[in-house]
Motif scaffolding. Structure first.
Motif, short mmCIF file in Angstrom:
data_model
loop_
_atom_site.label_atom_id
_atom_site.label_comp_id
_atom_site.label_asym_id
_atom_site.label_seq_id
_atom_site.Cartn_x
_atom_site.Cartn_y
_atom_site.Cartn_z
N SER A 16 12.15 13.73 -6.50
CA SER A 16 11.27 12.99 -7.44
C SER A 16 11.35 11.49 -7.14
CB SER A 16 11.67 13.27 -8.89
OG SER A 16 13.04 12.98 -9.09
N PRO A 17 10.57 11.04 -6.16
CA PRO A 17 10.59 9.61 -5.82
C PRO A 17 9.88 8.75 -6.85
CG PRO A 17 8.90 10.74 -4.56
CD PRO A 17 9.64 11.81 -5.32
N TRP A 18 10.20 7.48 -6.85
CA TRP A 18 9.48 6.49 -7.65
C TRP A 18 8.31 5.93 -6.85
CZ3 TRP A 18 9.84 5.14 -12.66
CH2 TRP A 18 11.02 5.46 -13.38
N TYR A 19 7.19 5.73 -7.52
CA TYR A 19 6.07 4.98 -6.95
C TYR A 19 6.00 3.65 -7.67
CZ TYR A 19 4.62 9.24 -4.58
OH TYR A 19 4.59 10.35 -3.78
N ILE A 20 6.05 2.56 -6.90
CA ILE A 20 6.07 1.22 -7.47
C ILE A 20 4.67 0.64 -7.39
CG2 ILE A 20 7.12 -1.07 -7.37
CD1 ILE A 20 9.55 0.20 -6.04
N LEU A 21 4.05 0.41 -8.53
CA LEU A 21 2.66 -0.01 -8.61
C LEU A 21 2.53 -1.52 -8.64
CD1 LEU A 21 1.61 2.45 -11.45
CD2 LEU A 21 1.33 2.82 -8.99
N PRO A 22 1.55 -2.08 -7.92
CA PRO A 22 1.26 -3.51 -8.02
C PRO A 22 0.49 -3.77 -9.33
CG PRO A 22 -0.31 -2.46 -6.54
CD PRO A 22 0.67 -1.39 -6.96
N ALA A 23 1.25 -3.84 -10.42
CA ALA A 23 0.66 -3.71 -11.76
C ALA A 23 -0.15 -4.90 -12.23
CB ALA A 23 1.77 -3.40 -12.77
N ASP A 24 -0.13 -6.01 -11.49
CA ASP A 24 -1.05 -7.10 -11.84
C ASP A 24 -2.50 -6.66 -11.60
OD1 ASP A 24 1.23 -8.50 -12.32
OD2 ASP A 24 0.83 -10.12 -10.90
N ASP A 25 -2.68 -5.74 -10.65
CA ASP A 25 -4.00 -5.16 -10.36
C ASP A 25 -4.15 -3.87 -11.17
OD1 ASP A 25 -4.69 -7.12 -8.47
OD2 ASP A 25 -3.63 -6.05 -6.89
N GLU A 26 -4.71 -3.98 -12.35
CA GLU A 26 -4.76 -2.83 -13.26
C GLU A 26 -5.55 -1.66 -12.68
OE1 GLU A 26 -4.76 -4.24 -17.73
OE2 GLU A 26 -6.15 -5.47 -16.56
N TRP A 27 -6.76 -1.94 -12.19
CA TRP A 27 -7.61 -0.84 -11.71
C TRP A 27 -7.06 -0.21 -10.45
CZ3 TRP A 27 -10.56 1.49 -14.86
CH2 TRP A 27 -11.17 0.81 -15.91
#
Length: 286
Positions: free
Chosen positions: A233-244
């Motif tokens: 179960s890996p983590w996915y790290i999202l570039p969360a400043d870019d919402e869409w």
């Protein structure tokens, strides 16, 4: 899209400051909202129906972030489009008095999905290796007398990894998303909540108070991801400043996992098919 670019490689030391909160080379928002996300949601809906119909496998989705990271919006724009019967959404709250009397993972059982369901955890069991460290709450829990409190976190990482392996081996995939939002973007979103009367209800004064612990949170997030991003179960790290774009990554990861599961609609035996054919004739001859 190369999803591995956003996966925290198991065994690799994570430094969030080295990872983007914003991606320059990405589709523009109009392309995402008008084309890419609607297409991915349609594909996700089809796979989710098959998962629900087959009812052999379940999926646990962990959404972890600081306030205003984008978790609620991801649920609204992506997961709310799925079949409601095959969806279970939970917000992870402070433990009740009853829950405090049990081990820290005990309350997870009631939050998990059934086979055929996708279960969304808006915050999760990972809170048990975050909040107690930020606010020194471990003293409120009952631990084995011989357990060195300095080793508790390493122990919990191991226990969580074992727990997620247990879920995997029992037919439940665990997909984990961390919303890597910048401090400036979080400030802007909190200000928007304060200034927009339609968003005031989303605001909590604790959101501002917690910003004083920003560096502590980043350090703990890095350690948490480093120790619990596994092959299972890996983590996915999202570039969360870019919402869409973050929402598009989430839908793409979900599709990738579901395609690997490859759920199928149930098929009928010859006898069942004969009865179906008879029922069709009856209805058509009415």
């Amino acid at each position: 899209m190369n999803l591995k670019e956003y996966m925290a490689a198991p065994g690799k030391q994570i430094q969030l400051s080295d990872l983007y909160t914003h991606v320059k080379d990405k589709p523009d928002d109009s392309t995402l909202t008008d084309d890419l996300i609607p297409d991915s949601v349609e594909r996700l809906k089809e796979l989710h129906w098959r998962l629900y119909a087959e009812s052999k496998t379940g999926i646990v989705v962990v959404l972890q972030a600081l306030d205003a990271g984008g978790k609620d919006e991801a649920i609204s724009y992506i997961f709310s489009n799925l079949n409601a019967q095959g969806l279970k959404t939970n917000a992870f709250q402070k433990p009740s008095d009853t829950e405090k009397k049990h081990d820290y993972l005990w309350r997870m059982h009631d939050l998990l999905p059934e086979r055929g369901q996708v279960g969304i955890l808006n915050r999760s069991h990972y809170e048990e290796v975050i909040a107690p460290r930020i606010h020194d709450l471990l003293g409120d829990e009952v631990l084995p007398d011989e357990e060195d409190q300095e080793k508790v976190w390493e122990m919990r990482y191991r226990q969580i990894n074992d727990y997620e392996l247990y879920l995997k081996e029992n037919g439940f995939e665990v997909i984990k998303f961390f919303f890597n939002v910048s401090k400036d973007k979080q400030r802007d979103r909190l200000l928007e909540r304060l200034k927009d009367p339609k968003k005031n209800w989303e605001f909590s004064f604790s959101d501002v108070e917690e910003r004083q612990y920003w560096d502590d949170y980043q350090k703990i997030f890095e350690e948490m991801i480093t120790h619990t991003s596994t092959d299972v179960s890996p983590w996915y790290i999202l570039p969360a400043d870019d919402e869409w774009y973050s929402r598009y990554i989430i839908s793409s990861v979900m599709i990738d996992v579901l395609e690997q599961i490859d759920p199928q609609y149930p098929t009928f035996s010859d006898e069942e098919q004969e009865r179906i054919d008879e029922a069709i004739q009856i209805l058509e001859n009415e």
